[in-house]
Design a protein around this motif. Sequence first.
Motif, PDB file in Angstrom:
ATOM      1  N   GLY A 137      92.844 114.898  -2.217  1.00 41.28           N
ATOM      2  CA  GLY A 137      91.284 115.280  -2.030  1.00 41.28           C
ATOM      3  C   GLY A 137      90.707 114.611  -2.732  1.00 41.28           C
ATOM      4  O   GLY A 137      89.439 115.651  -3.075  1.00 41.28           O
ATOM      5  N   ILE A 138      90.979 114.286  -3.854  1.00 40.55           N
ATOM      6  CA  ILE A 138      90.655 113.384  -4.955  1.00 40.55           C
ATOM      7  C   ILE A 138      89.498 112.653  -4.082  1.00 40.55           C
ATOM      8  O   ILE A 138      87.813 113.153  -4.770  1.00 40.55           O
ATOM      9  N   PHE A 139      89.230 111.810  -3.492  1.00 38.18           N
ATOM     10  CA  PHE A 139      88.564 111.057  -2.839  1.00 38.18           C
ATOM     11  C   PHE A 139      87.469 111.773  -1.963  1.00 38.18           C
ATOM     12  O   PHE A 139      88.576 112.182  -0.656  1.00 38.18           O
ATOM     13  N   MET A 140      86.650 112.726  -1.003  1.00 42.61           N
ATOM     14  CA  MET A 140      86.185 113.399  -0.139  1.00 42.61           C
ATOM     15  C   MET A 140      85.038 112.070   1.071  1.00 42.61           C
ATOM     16  O   MET A 140      86.028 112.167   1.596  1.00 42.61           O
ATOM     17  N   SER A 141      85.028 111.221   0.483  1.00 45.53           N
ATOM     18  CA  SER A 141      84.402 109.944   1.201  1.00 45.53           C
ATOM     19  C   SER A 141      83.773 109.253  -0.127  1.00 45.53           C
ATOM     20  O   SER A 141      84.069 109.511  -1.250  1.00 45.53           O
ATOM     21  N   SER A 142      83.033 108.286   0.465  1.00 43.00           N
ATOM     22  CA  SER A 142      82.832 106.766  -0.272  1.00 43.00           C
ATOM     23  C   SER A 142      81.213 107.051  -0.585  1.00 43.00           C
ATOM     24  O   SER A 142      81.507 106.779  -1.567  1.00 43.00           O
ATOM     25  N   GLU A 143      81.070 108.153  -0.096  1.00 42.72           N
ATOM     26  CA  GLU A 143      79.343 108.301  -0.374  1.00 42.72           C
ATOM     27  C   GLU A 143      79.188 109.659  -1.328  1.00 42.72           C
ATOM     28  O   GLU A 143      77.807 109.740  -1.872  1.00 42.72           O
ATOM     29  N   TYR A 144      80.363 110.526  -1.283  1.00 45.82           N
ATOM     30  CA  TYR A 144      80.356 111.813  -1.938  1.00 45.82           C
ATOM     31  C   TYR A 144      80.784 112.083  -2.823  1.00 45.82           C
ATOM     32  O   TYR A 144      82.113 111.799  -2.243  1.00 45.82           O
ATOM     33  N   LEU A 145      81.457 112.917  -4.360  1.00 48.72           N
ATOM     34  CA  LEU A 145      82.753 112.750  -4.704  1.00 48.72           C
ATOM     35  C   LEU A 145      82.110 114.615  -5.093  1.00 48.72           C
ATOM     36  O   LEU A 145      81.370 114.801  -6.229  1.00 48.72           O
ATOM     37  N   ARG A 146      84.038 114.880  -4.987  1.00 56.01           N
ATOM     38  CA  ARG A 146      83.594 116.463  -5.599  1.00 56.01           C
ATOM     39  C   ARG A 146      83.752 116.338  -6.545  1.00 56.01           C
ATOM     40  O   ARG A 146      84.526 115.897  -7.459  1.00 56.01           O
ATOM     41  N   ARG A 147      83.957 118.195  -7.264  1.00 57.11           N
ATOM     42  CA  ARG A 147      84.495 117.306  -8.979  1.00 57.11           C
ATOM     43  C   ARG A 147      85.761 117.407  -9.568  1.00 57.11           C
ATOM     44  O   ARG A 147      85.534 116.456  -9.989  1.00 57.11           O
ATOM     45  N   ARG A 148      86.435 117.445  -8.720  1.00 54.44           N
ATOM     46  CA  ARG A 148      87.698 116.753  -9.538  1.00 54.44           C
ATOM     47  C   ARG A 148      87.776 115.284  -9.607  1.00 54.44           C
ATOM     48  O   ARG A 148      88.351 114.824  -9.875  1.00 54.44           O
ATOM     49  N   ALA A 149      87.263 114.012  -8.335  1.00 50.30           N
ATOM     50  CA  ALA A 149      86.922 113.043  -8.207  1.00 50.30           C
ATOM     51  C   ALA A 149      86.321 113.142  -9.497  1.00 50.30           C
ATOM     52  O   ALA A 149      86.296 111.844 -10.022  1.00 50.30           O
ATOM     53  N   VAL A 150      84.914 113.400  -9.684  1.00 53.45           N
ATOM     54  CA  VAL A 150      84.383 113.211 -10.534  1.00 53.45           C
ATOM     55  C   VAL A 150      84.439 113.364 -12.266  1.00 53.45           C
ATOM     56  O   VAL A 150      84.759 112.998 -13.213  1.00 53.45           O
ATOM     57  N   GLU A 151      85.907 114.449 -12.377  1.00 57.97           N
ATOM     58  CA  GLU A 151      86.736 114.174 -13.608  1.00 57.97           C
ATOM     59  C   GLU A 151      87.471 113.572 -14.220  1.00 57.97           C
ATOM     60  O   GLU A 151      87.761 112.788 -14.435  1.00 57.97           O
ATOM     61  N   THR A 152      88.237 112.602 -13.253  1.00 57.89           N
ATOM     62  CA  THR A 152      89.191 112.025 -12.921  1.00 57.89           C
ATOM     63  C   THR A 152      88.598 110.258 -13.465  1.00 57.89           C
ATOM     64  O   THR A 152      88.439 109.785 -14.071  1.00 57.89           O
ATOM     65  N   ALA A 153      86.482 110.500 -12.045  1.00 56.42           N
ATOM     66  CA  ALA A 153      85.837 108.803 -12.744  1.00 56.42           C
ATOM     67  C   ALA A 153      85.735 108.813 -14.199  1.00 56.42           C
ATOM     68  O   ALA A 153      85.479 107.533 -14.465  1.00 56.42           O
ATOM     69  N   THR A 154      85.555 109.726 -14.708  1.00 54.02           N
ATOM     70  CA  THR A 154      83.811 110.119 -15.740  1.00 54.02           C
ATOM     71  C   THR A 154      85.563 110.565 -17.164  1.00 54.02           C
ATOM     72  O   THR A 154      85.208 109.629 -18.500  1.00 54.02           O
ATOM     73  N   GLY A 155      86.500 110.616 -16.983  1.00 51.56           N
ATOM     74  CA  GLY A 155      87.412 111.398 -18.093  1.00 51.56           C
ATOM     75  C   GLY A 155      86.734 112.420 -18.700  1.00 51.56           C
ATOM     76  O   GLY A 155      87.461 112.861 -19.275  1.00 51.56           O
ATOM     77  N   LEU A 156      85.564 113.715 -17.826  1.00 52.06           N
ATOM     78  CA  LEU A 156      85.116 114.872 -18.318  1.00 52.06           C
ATOM     79  C   LEU A 156      85.743 115.565 -17.772  1.00 52.06           C
ATOM     80  O   LEU A 156      86.444 115.694 -16.754  1.00 52.06           O
ATOM     81  N   SER A 157      86.294 117.155 -18.896  1.00 52.59           N
ATOM     82  CA  SER A 157      86.120 118.375 -18.452  1.00 52.59           C
ATOM     83  C   SER A 157      85.330 118.671 -17.610  1.00 52.59           C
ATOM     84  O   SER A 157      83.992 118.690 -17.633  1.00 52.59           O
ATOM     85  N   ARG A 158      85.968 120.166 -16.806  1.00 47.83           N
ATOM     86  CA  ARG A 158      84.639 120.575 -15.715  1.00 47.83           C
ATOM     87  C   ARG A 158      83.716 121.132 -16.374  1.00 47.83           C
ATOM     88  O   ARG A 158      83.083 121.338 -17.108  1.00 47.83           O
ATOM     89  N   SER A 159      83.801 121.573 -18.429  1.00 48.70           N
ATOM     90  CA  SER A 159      83.136 122.586 -18.937  1.00 48.70           C
ATOM     91  C   SER A 159      81.733 121.704 -19.227  1.00 48.70           C
ATOM     92  O   SER A 159      81.196 121.230 -19.529  1.00 48.70           O
TER      93      SER A 159
END
Length: 77
Positions: A11-33
């Motif tokens: 579930g890292i990428f849910m769709s090509s249009e929207y990213l869930r938090r884990r996918a955003v973390e992976t794409a940016t290299g940033l932590s949740r906090s």
Amino acid sequence: MKIAQGSLRRGIFMSSEYLRRRAVETATGLSRSSIYAMMDAGEFPRPIRIGKRAVAWPSTAIEAWLASRPVSKGAAG
């Protein structure tokens, strides 16, 4: 709103249009906090609500944010 299961596992990428938090973390290299602290400071795009307890970021917002970041010149060799 299109939220479909993508081709990546877990579930890292849910769709090509929207990213869930884990996918955003992976794409940016940033932590949740870090993501939420940067949102509070107005330095990161805010997500949209996709359900009662779920949010997602438009992939275009994350792509634009990444494009706006300075590019590292790398280590001098």
